[in-house]
Design an enzyme around this catalytic site. Structure first.
Site, PDB file in Angstrom:
ATOM      1  N   THR A  21       1.820  23.881  -3.739  1.00  0.00           N
ATOM      2  CA  THR A  21       1.656  25.157  -3.048  1.00  0.00           C
ATOM      3  C   THR A  21       2.366  25.182  -1.698  1.00  0.00           C
ATOM      4  O   THR A  21       3.140  26.093  -1.394  1.00  0.00           O
ATOM      5  CB  THR A  21       0.164  25.482  -2.850  1.00  0.00           C
ATOM      6  OG1 THR A  21      -0.454  25.598  -4.126  1.00  0.00           O
ATOM      7  CG2 THR A  21       0.000  26.798  -2.091  1.00  0.00           C
ATOM      8  N   LYS A  81       2.787  10.095   8.655  1.00  0.00           N
ATOM      9  CA  LYS A  81       2.188   9.573   9.887  1.00  0.00           C
ATOM     10  C   LYS A  81       2.915  10.016  11.158  1.00  0.00           C
ATOM     11  O   LYS A  81       2.866  11.176  11.514  1.00  0.00           O
ATOM     12  CB  LYS A  81       2.049   8.055   9.797  1.00  0.00           C
ATOM     13  CG  LYS A  81       0.984   7.616   8.781  1.00  0.00           C
ATOM     14  CD  LYS A  81       0.651   6.165   8.884  1.00  0.00           C
ATOM     15  CE  LYS A  81      -0.427   5.755   7.872  1.00  0.00           C
ATOM     16  NZ  LYS A  81      -1.775   6.180   8.256  1.00  0.00           N
ATOM     17  N   ASP A 107       9.303   2.676   1.411  1.00  0.00           N
ATOM     18  CA  ASP A 107       8.137   3.395   1.917  1.00  0.00           C
ATOM     19  C   ASP A 107       8.020   3.152   3.421  1.00  0.00           C
ATOM     20  O   ASP A 107       7.611   2.080   3.862  1.00  0.00           O
ATOM     21  CB  ASP A 107       6.887   2.891   1.190  1.00  0.00           C
ATOM     22  CG  ASP A 107       5.609   3.588   1.643  1.00  0.00           C
ATOM     23  OD1 ASP A 107       5.621   4.222   2.716  1.00  0.00           O
ATOM     24  OD2 ASP A 107       4.597   3.473   0.936  1.00  0.00           O
ATOM     25  N   PHE A 158       0.864  -1.186   0.000  1.00  0.00           N
ATOM     26  CA  PHE A 158       0.000   0.000   0.000  1.00  0.00           C
ATOM     27  C   PHE A 158       0.892   1.225   0.000  1.00  0.00           C
ATOM     28  O   PHE A 158       1.696   1.423   0.915  1.00  0.00           O
ATOM     29  CB  PHE A 158      -0.906   0.014   1.237  1.00  0.00           C
ATOM     30  CG  PHE A 158      -1.827   1.207   1.274  1.00  0.00           C
ATOM     31  CD1 PHE A 158      -3.064   1.169   0.655  1.00  0.00           C
ATOM     32  CD2 PHE A 158      -1.452   2.377   1.915  1.00  0.00           C
ATOM     33  CE1 PHE A 158      -3.911   2.276   0.662  1.00  0.00           C
ATOM     34  CE2 PHE A 158      -2.294   3.485   1.934  1.00  0.00           C
ATOM     35  CZ  PHE A 158      -3.518   3.427   1.315  1.00  0.00           C
TER      36      PHE A 158
END
Length: 501
Positions: free
Chosen positions: A382, A358, A327, A215
């Protein structure tokens, strides 16, 4: 001395109360009052979700689909390892906002940080960091992210979440690979023109190899973290995707010590498939520019592999000229007993990139110098994260170091896993494949229905748990989760299993 004596008396009394309440104690150290901002145990007043939560769920569902909501929370009353809901139920939280609360709810050090006048501007204003950063931004990055940078990675780009961290890491990989192919020469006029109509050579047909069960986010974008996510169908249904290679992730058999040969063969099979896919996609003119992998597949079912598997995978990436992206969105921040889970592997050659979010308060990715964008606006949005989150992270890191929370995660994790293994022995029809590293623990249940019922029953007994994969229950407590929290949970869960029908 009197304070210590009072604490011991309280511990003794609490143990007696638990015993009289019918708990089947599996550890004499189960009850212990924690630091001042932590509660001494769960306190349940209603079922969960209670009447107030159900009313709020109804209100929210009129505005948006709120079917995923478990209950509504009272964060003002939540402290330490305990989450309080709007009906006044106090629960020991072993899920911590999907693994994202690092040092507990309402930590005094973070509250103090917000109350300091010199920090007000950082929290009030959210600058567009790519063009107008605050004066102290570089200094604060050094105090926060770069102070815990993975080995060999001294470049960092901040983002707002895990998905956009991986999405932009993919872009950096593709830019790096294309620059290698063109031999660091200037971009051609043809490349500039064809990229505007989504065609080669301006838009080369590169791919990222990922693993079944992985994931890496839900964004689709022009690249697609979703194309590398393979954990649950509900994440991908109805969304167009990309033809990128998907390798099998090892499915280890437990207990590990009884299946050494079988697990070695399984890991060898998966590694062989990785190489085959890289070659196959090169022949299809869809070159694998990078490989992405989690140290522990989290959302996909808490799937582990050996340190040797990851070392060999890193070798394969180097052999074929692919970038190696780890990851650590869910595994980073200390929960496995090391700040980064991949540190357990003992790599000789550092990984090329590490993405995070997280427990790290902010998103982003570390990378080697060679992956640095060669022009402005190539990796850009941004906000590019939020300086307020870096400020919070710096204080989180101070607390982790001051309170030795990495060792705490190792210690508490051993207590938790030992208890799960004991429960597995006693209730093999309900618990199997208990596994973990630090407090990053999990076990399998017989099926999805049993898993969901166990989570619901535990919640009504004052414990918040999370599911993952098809039938796993995962543990994601905070870094201040200690032995006595583990024993308190194990005592409650032992009762649940004994009475479970």
């Amino acid at each position: 001395t009197s304070s210590l004596l009072l604490r011991e008396v309280c511990n003794f009394i609490f143990s007696i109360v638990l015993f009289l309440a019918g708990h089947r104690l599996i550890s004499q150290t189960a009850a212990k009052i924690d630091v001042d901002f932590d509660y001494d145990g769960p306190l349940m007043k209603t079922e969960v979700p209670g009447p107030r939560s159900r009313e709020l769920m109804k209100q929210l569902n009129g505005i948006q689909n709120a079917e995923a909501v478990h209950f509504f929370c009272n964060y003002e009353e939540s402290r330490g390892n305990y989450l309080v809901d709007v009906d006044g139920n106090r629960m020991l939280d072993l899920y911590s906002q999907i693994s994202s609360i690092p040092i507990g709810y309402s930590h005094p050090s973070l509250i103090k940080l917000l109350q300091q006048p010199q920090n007000l501007s950082t929290f009030v204003n959210r600058p567009a960091l790519g063009i107008l950063p605050p004066e102290n931004f570089a200094e604060k990055l050094k105090e926060s992210l770069l102070s815990v940078a993975p080995k060999g990675l001294q470049q960092v780009i901040t983002m707002s979440c895990g998905s956009c961290s991986n999405e932009n890491a993919f872009k950096a990989i593709f830019m790096w690979y294309r620059n290698k192919e063109r031999g660091n020469n200037n971009v051609t006029k043809e490349e500039l023109e064809t990229c505007m109509i989504n065609q080669a050579p301006g838009c080369p047909d590169y791919s990222i190899l990922s693993f079944m069960g992985g994931f890496h986010g839900r964004t689709m974008g022009d690249l697609g973290c979703l194309a590398t996510t393979h954990s649950k169908a509900i994440h991908k249904l109805d969304i167009p995707s990309l033809d990128w290679p998907i390798a099998p992730f090892p499915r280890l058999q437990y207990p590990l010590e009884e299946f050494v040969k079988e697990n070695q063969q399984e890991e060898a099979r998966c590694l062989e498939e990785v190489e085959d896919l890289i070659v196959k996609y090169r022949k299809k003119k869809r070159i694998v520019a990078g490989i992405i992998i989690e140290p522990i597949q989290s959302e996909g079912g808490d799937n582990h592999a050996s340190d040797d598997f990851f070392k060999k995978l890193r070798d394969i990436a180097r052999k074929h000229g692919c970038a190696f992206l780890v990851d650590e969105v869910q595994t980073g921040g200390g929960c496995t007993g090391k700040f980064w889970a991949h540190e357990h592997w003992g790599l000789d050659d550092p990984t090329d990139m590490v993405s995070f979010s997280k427990k790290m308060m902010t998103g982003g990715f570390f990378h080697k110098e060679e992956f640095r964008p060669n022009a402005p606006y190539r990796i850009f949005n941004t906000w590019l994260g939020d300086p307020a989150k870096n400020l919070l992270l710096a204080e989180v890191i101070n607390v982790i170091k001051r309170e030795d929370l990495l060792n705490n995660a190792t210690h508490a994790g051993k207590a938790l896993l030992a208890g799960l293994l004991d429960l597995q022995t006693r209730y093999p029809h309900l618990i199997s494949r208990a596994r973990g590293r630090g407090t990053f623990c999990s076990f399998d249940t017989p099926n999805d229905a049993t898993r969901n019922k166990l989570i619901a029953v535990a919640r009504n007994k004052g414990v918040v748990l999370g599911g993952c994969g098809d039938r796993s229950i995962r543990f994601r407590p905070t870094l201040i989760f200690k032995d006595h929290h583990a024993h308190l949970f194990l005592n409650i869960f032992s009762d649940i299993l004994a009475d479970f029908k």
